[in-house]
Design a protein around this motif. Structure first.
Motif, mmCIF file in Angstrom:
data_model
loop_
_atom_site.group_PDB
_atom_site.id
_atom_site.type_symbol
_atom_site.label_atom_id
_atom_site.label_comp_id
_atom_site.label_asym_id
_atom_site.label_seq_id
_atom_site.Cartn_x
_atom_site.Cartn_y
_atom_site.Cartn_z
ATOM 1 N N ALA A 1 0.830 -1.204 0.000
ATOM 2 C CA ALA A 1 0.000 0.000 0.000
ATOM 3 C C ALA A 1 0.868 1.258 0.000
ATOM 4 C CB ALA A 1 -0.939 -0.004 1.209
ATOM 5 N N PHE A 2 1.934 1.247 0.776
ATOM 6 C CA PHE A 2 2.837 2.391 0.831
ATOM 7 C C PHE A 2 3.474 2.642 -0.535
ATOM 8 C CE2 PHE A 2 7.166 4.057 1.584
ATOM 9 C CZ PHE A 2 6.822 5.282 2.144
ATOM 10 N N VAL A 3 3.936 1.601 -1.185
ATOM 11 C CA VAL A 3 4.566 1.746 -2.499
ATOM 12 C C VAL A 3 3.558 2.284 -3.513
ATOM 13 C CG1 VAL A 3 5.565 0.463 -4.430
ATOM 14 C CG2 VAL A 3 6.364 0.037 -2.113
ATOM 15 N N LEU A 4 2.330 1.761 -3.492
ATOM 16 C CA LEU A 4 1.311 2.230 -4.428
ATOM 17 C C LEU A 4 0.924 3.689 -4.167
ATOM 18 C CD1 LEU A 4 -0.993 -0.918 -4.661
ATOM 19 C CD2 LEU A 4 0.657 -0.078 -6.352
ATOM 20 N N VAL A 5 0.790 4.057 -2.903
ATOM 21 C CA VAL A 5 0.449 5.440 -2.573
ATOM 22 C C VAL A 5 1.571 6.378 -2.993
ATOM 23 C CG1 VAL A 5 0.089 7.049 -0.651
ATOM 24 C CG2 VAL A 5 -1.191 4.918 -0.754
ATOM 25 N N MET A 6 2.818 5.981 -2.743
ATOM 26 C CA MET A 6 3.937 6.833 -3.133
ATOM 27 C C MET A 6 4.047 6.931 -4.654
ATOM 28 S SD MET A 6 5.108 8.181 -0.479
ATOM 29 C CE MET A 6 6.626 8.906 -1.040
ATOM 30 N N ALA A 7 3.778 5.850 -5.360
ATOM 31 C CA ALA A 7 3.791 5.894 -6.826
ATOM 32 C C ALA A 7 2.677 6.813 -7.335
ATOM 33 C CB ALA A 7 3.637 4.499 -7.408
ATOM 34 N N GLY A 8 1.503 6.698 -6.757
ATOM 35 C CA GLY A 8 0.400 7.579 -7.142
ATOM 36 C C GLY A 8 0.692 9.034 -6.829
ATOM 37 N N ALA A 9 1.280 9.279 -5.670
ATOM 38 C CA ALA A 9 1.635 10.657 -5.312
ATOM 39 C C ALA A 9 2.701 11.197 -6.255
ATOM 40 C CB ALA A 9 2.128 10.710 -3.872
ATOM 41 N N GLY A 10 3.678 10.387 -6.587
ATOM 42 C CA GLY A 10 4.720 10.813 -7.525
ATOM 43 C C GLY A 10 4.140 11.103 -8.888
ATOM 44 N N PHE A 11 3.223 10.262 -9.341
ATOM 45 C CA PHE A 11 2.581 10.489 -10.639
ATOM 46 C C PHE A 11 1.770 11.778 -10.606
ATOM 47 C CE2 PHE A 11 -1.002 9.975 -13.564
ATOM 48 C CZ PHE A 11 -0.294 9.815 -14.759
ATOM 49 N N PHE A 12 1.009 11.977 -9.540
ATOM 50 C CA PHE A 12 0.211 13.199 -9.400
ATOM 51 C C PHE A 12 1.096 14.438 -9.405
ATOM 52 C CE2 PHE A 12 -1.302 16.444 -6.395
ATOM 53 C CZ PHE A 12 -2.400 16.912 -7.097
ATOM 54 N N LEU A 13 2.159 14.406 -8.626
ATOM 55 C CA LEU A 13 3.026 15.578 -8.548
ATOM 56 C C LEU A 13 3.795 15.818 -9.841
ATOM 57 C CD1 LEU A 13 4.375 15.117 -4.917
ATOM 58 C CD2 LEU A 13 2.716 16.798 -5.716
ATOM 59 N N SER A 14 4.106 14.761 -10.587
ATOM 60 C CA SER A 14 4.869 14.941 -11.819
ATOM 61 C C SER A 14 4.004 15.422 -12.980
ATOM 62 C CB SER A 14 5.575 13.645 -12.210
ATOM 63 O OG SER A 14 4.640 12.691 -12.651
ATOM 64 N N THR A 15 2.700 15.176 -12.911
ATOM 65 C CA THR A 15 1.833 15.557 -14.031
ATOM 66 C C THR A 15 1.071 16.848 -13.790
ATOM 67 O OG1 THR A 15 0.023 14.201 -13.164
ATOM 68 C CG2 THR A 15 1.496 13.186 -14.784
ATOM 69 N N LYS A 16 1.101 17.377 -12.581
ATOM 70 C CA LYS A 16 0.344 18.609 -12.361
ATOM 71 C C LYS A 16 1.046 19.773 -13.042
ATOM 72 C CE LYS A 16 2.010 20.468 -8.112
ATOM 73 N NZ LYS A 16 1.760 20.995 -6.876
ATOM 74 N N GLN A 17 0.241 20.662 -13.570
ATOM 75 C CA GLN A 17 0.788 21.800 -14.311
ATOM 76 C C GLN A 17 1.086 22.942 -13.373
ATOM 77 O OE1 GLN A 17 -2.003 22.723 -17.344
ATOM 78 N NE2 GLN A 17 -1.581 20.878 -18.517
ATOM 79 N N ASN A 18 2.139 23.671 -13.675
ATOM 80 C CA ASN A 18 2.527 24.813 -12.836
ATOM 81 C C ASN A 18 1.692 26.024 -13.141
ATOM 82 O OD1 ASN A 18 4.479 23.340 -11.568
ATOM 83 N ND2 ASN A 18 6.016 23.819 -13.103
#
Length: 68
Positions: free
Chosen positions: A51-68
């Protein structure tokens, strides 16, 4: 010292994921009890890690795709 909003959001997401991981471990330990490390508790720990790995992967994906 000013901190950018993006840095604060990244730190908050990371802290929330770590808190989730610790919460799963603590709740799993409370549910199972103070007995010896059993197979069920082992599955709880493995589930928490997954669960931790999946949450961190999802958070990383979210943070990498959000527009500035």
């Amino acid at each position: 010292m000013l901190i950018e909003r993006d840095t604060v959001v990244e730190a908050a997401v990371t802290l929330a994921a770590v808190a989730l991981f610790i919460g799963i471990i603590v709740v799993g330990d409370e549910v199972i009890g103070a007995q010896a490390f059993t197979l069920q508790e082992g599955y709880t720990v493995i589930g928490a890690i997954v669960a931790f790995v999946l949450v961190m992967a999802g958070a990383g994906f979210f943070l990498s795709t959000k527009q500035n």
